[in-house]
Motif scaffolding. Structure first.
Motif, PDB file in Angstrom:
ATOM      1  N   ASP A  94       0.854  -0.872   0.122  1.00 37.59           N
ATOM      2  CA  ASP A  94       0.035  -0.108   0.219  1.00 37.59           C
ATOM      3  C   ASP A  94       0.929   1.042   0.150  1.00 37.59           C
ATOM      4  O   ASP A  94       0.697   2.212  -0.826  1.00 37.59           O
ATOM      5  N   ASN A 101       1.701   5.637  -7.666  1.00 34.17           N
ATOM      6  CA  ASN A 101       0.282   5.609  -9.236  1.00 34.17           C
ATOM      7  C   ASN A 101       0.690   7.501  -8.846  1.00 34.17           C
ATOM      8  O   ASN A 101      -0.292   8.201  -9.788  1.00 34.17           O
ATOM      9  N   SER A 194     -10.302  -0.981  -9.112  1.00 35.86           N
ATOM     10  CA  SER A 194      -9.557  -0.909  -7.923  1.00 35.86           C
ATOM     11  C   SER A 194      -9.107  -2.868  -7.790  1.00 35.86           C
ATOM     12  O   SER A 194     -10.237  -3.201  -7.254  1.00 35.86           O
ATOM     13  N   SER A 195      -8.226  -2.924  -6.631  1.00 35.18           N
ATOM     14  CA  SER A 195      -8.649  -4.228  -5.692  1.00 35.18           C
ATOM     15  C   SER A 195      -9.439  -3.828  -4.405  1.00 35.18           C
ATOM     16  O   SER A 195      -9.165  -4.723  -4.134  1.00 35.18           O
ATOM     17  N   HIS A 198      -8.306   0.466  -1.294  1.00 38.92           N
ATOM     18  CA  HIS A 198      -7.137   0.436  -1.468  1.00 38.92           C
ATOM     19  C   HIS A 198      -6.464   1.123  -0.159  1.00 38.92           C
ATOM     20  O   HIS A 198      -6.653   0.516   0.820  1.00 38.92           O
ATOM     21  N   SER A 199      -6.219   2.557  -0.170  1.00 39.81           N
ATOM     22  CA  SER A 199      -6.059   2.694   0.926  1.00 39.81           C
ATOM     23  C   SER A 199      -5.948   3.893   1.412  1.00 39.81           C
ATOM     24  O   SER A 199      -6.316   5.105   2.549  1.00 39.81           O
ATOM     25  N   THR A 236      -3.397  -2.193  -2.599  1.00 46.80           N
ATOM     26  CA  THR A 236      -3.441  -1.050  -3.285  1.00 46.80           C
ATOM     27  C   THR A 236      -3.345  -1.528  -4.287  1.00 46.80           C
ATOM     28  O   THR A 236      -1.366  -1.818  -4.451  1.00 46.80           O
ATOM     29  N   ARG A 237      -3.837  -1.354  -5.667  1.00 52.86           N
ATOM     30  CA  ARG A 237      -3.445  -2.194  -6.915  1.00 52.86           C
ATOM     31  C   ARG A 237      -2.528  -0.419  -7.483  1.00 52.86           C
ATOM     32  O   ARG A 237      -2.694   0.086  -7.040  1.00 52.86           O
ATOM     33  N   THR A 263      -7.968   8.723  -5.084  1.00 54.41           N
ATOM     34  CA  THR A 263      -7.922   8.290  -3.293  1.00 54.41           C
ATOM     35  C   THR A 263      -8.981   8.885  -2.701  1.00 54.41           C
ATOM     36  O   THR A 263     -10.313   8.798  -3.133  1.00 54.41           O
ATOM     37  N   ASN A 313     -13.764   4.957  -3.481  1.00 49.40           N
ATOM     38  CA  ASN A 313     -12.570   4.733  -5.104  1.00 49.40           C
ATOM     39  C   ASN A 313     -14.557   4.493  -6.198  1.00 49.40           C
ATOM     40  O   ASN A 313     -14.029   4.394  -7.520  1.00 49.40           O
ATOM     41  N   GLY A 317      -9.874   2.558  -9.812  1.00 51.74           N
ATOM     42  CA  GLY A 317      -8.344   2.379  -8.403  1.00 51.74           C
ATOM     43  C   GLY A 317      -8.013   3.806  -9.336  1.00 51.74           C
ATOM     44  O   GLY A 317      -6.822   4.754  -9.197  1.00 51.74           O
TER      45      GLY A 317
END
Length: 358
Positions: A94, A101, A194-195, A198-199, A236-237, A263, A313, A317
């Motif tokens: 992450d 990114n 996104s996965s 994320h964060s 996070t991807r 984000t 998101n 992402g």
């Protein structure tokens, strides 16, 4: 005579610290082959050295007027889940993702990464787990983990807790800097999946799931098919390879006009940051797959749709604004070659730098 007080009594064990530091160099060196001939080793040095050579082609290009791009970020309250579960091996990913990114949004290739890890007491295993994740993230981002800092701060953090900060440096040809000036009505908006969370948005996510609903991190959630912790700690991807895939297919034509990292603030706050005056984007709900975690959280917390849009998101992402003609092909390349689902989710329209929903 007063009792002698040493550093260990104050909370810092230098012998343990040396043990911790001794296990980290291999985690750094495993990232060096990704940047061949660029990392210059300085044994016991005070900083990391990275060679810039005009003859070295980066992103399959040779730079004539290189611009350095820097970004920094942390992981935020997602760390609370790591503390609660004792699972520390992925928050380092992450950390890398959040900064790397961001660099991509300038059109840059990430070159190197530095980390800062701060904790109350030296813990060799914990430190290794965290830095292992950072190293894994750097391999995914194809950049060198050049060094970092591990700070032992007694009484500053609670036992078992720590904080992370990351710093990324990238490079882009000056004429290829993505500043949004080429974005125009008619361009298409591509969303890269996104996965999950994320964060970002973890203060709200934890409030809903752990406080209001009274769930535990190990609670299995049928709607998600996994536990709360498994979902919330999904890393996070990182989108470096996706962007390199696009650039490989279009080495001459400048078809990417802007990139936004989605984000905190979601699509509604982050996408307008790259728009020039006179432009807005119209996004189509239902044009991409929304991960199950978002409708689950919305229902569990009775969260208004507008609040969901601004905090999370919602399954996208990274956003690319591209020339209309190439949009469908780019989405296919990212999906098939980079293995990241991508969709054309909207278009640029005349407006006042806002997001409209269709």
């Amino acid at each position: 005579m007063a009792e002698s007080i040493d550093y260990r009594a104050a909370g810092v064990d230098l012998d343990t610290y040396e043990e911790t530091m001794a296990q980290l160099p291999p985690l750094l060196k495993r990232t060096y082959p990704l940047t061949p001939a660029r990392v210059i080793e300085w044994k016991d040095g005070f900083a990391g050295l990275f060679r810039l050579d005009a003859k070295i082609g980066l992103l399959t290009r040779t730079y004539r007027d290189p611009v350095l791009v820097a970004s920094t970020d942390g992981v935020g309250t997602k760390l609370k889940l790591a503390f609660a579960t004792g699972r520390h091996a992925t928050v380092g990913i992450d950390l890398v993702a959040m900064s790397v990114n961001d660099c991509l949004c300038a059109g840059a290739e990430p070159l190197l990464f530095l980390d800062y890890v701060a904790m109350s007491k030296d813990d060799p295993k914990l430190t290794r787990d965290v830095v292992q994740g950072i190293s894994d993230g750097c391999i995914e981002a194809e950049c060198a983990l050049l060094g970092g800092e591990t700070a032992i701060l007694p009484d500053f953090y609670k036992a078992g807790e720590y904080d992370l900060a990351g710093f990324c440096l990238g490079v882009v040809e000056r004429k290829h800097v993505l500043d949004g000036k080429e974005i125009r009505p008619g361009d298409k908006v591509i969303g890269l999946a996104s996965s999950g969370l994320h964060s970002n948005g973890y203060s709200l996510a934890r409030k809903i799931a752990l406080d209001a609903a009274g769930l535990q991190p190990d609670t299995f959630v049928p709607e998600l098919g996994r536990s709360v912790a498994d979902e919330f700690l999904e890393p996070t991807r990182i989108y470096v390879r996706a962007m390199k895939t696009v650039y490989r297919h279009y080495r001459v034509k400048r078809i990417v006009h802007g990139i936004a990292h989605i984000t905190g603030g979601g699509l509604v706050d982050n996408t307008p940051r790259i728009l020039p005056e006179g432009c807005s984007v119209r996004l189509r709900r239902g044009s991409w797959e929304v991960p199950k975690v978002f409708p689950w959280l919305q229902k569990l917390g009775n969260v208004p749709e507008a609040e969901m849009d601004r905090v999370f998101n919602m399954g996208i992402g990274l956003v690319m604004v591209v020339a209309d003609y190439y949009a469908d092909a780019i989405a296919r390349y990212v999906t098939s070659e980079a293995k990241i689902p991508a969709w054309v989710i909207g278009e640029v329209v005349a407006g006042d730098r806002t997001v409209e929903w269709a």
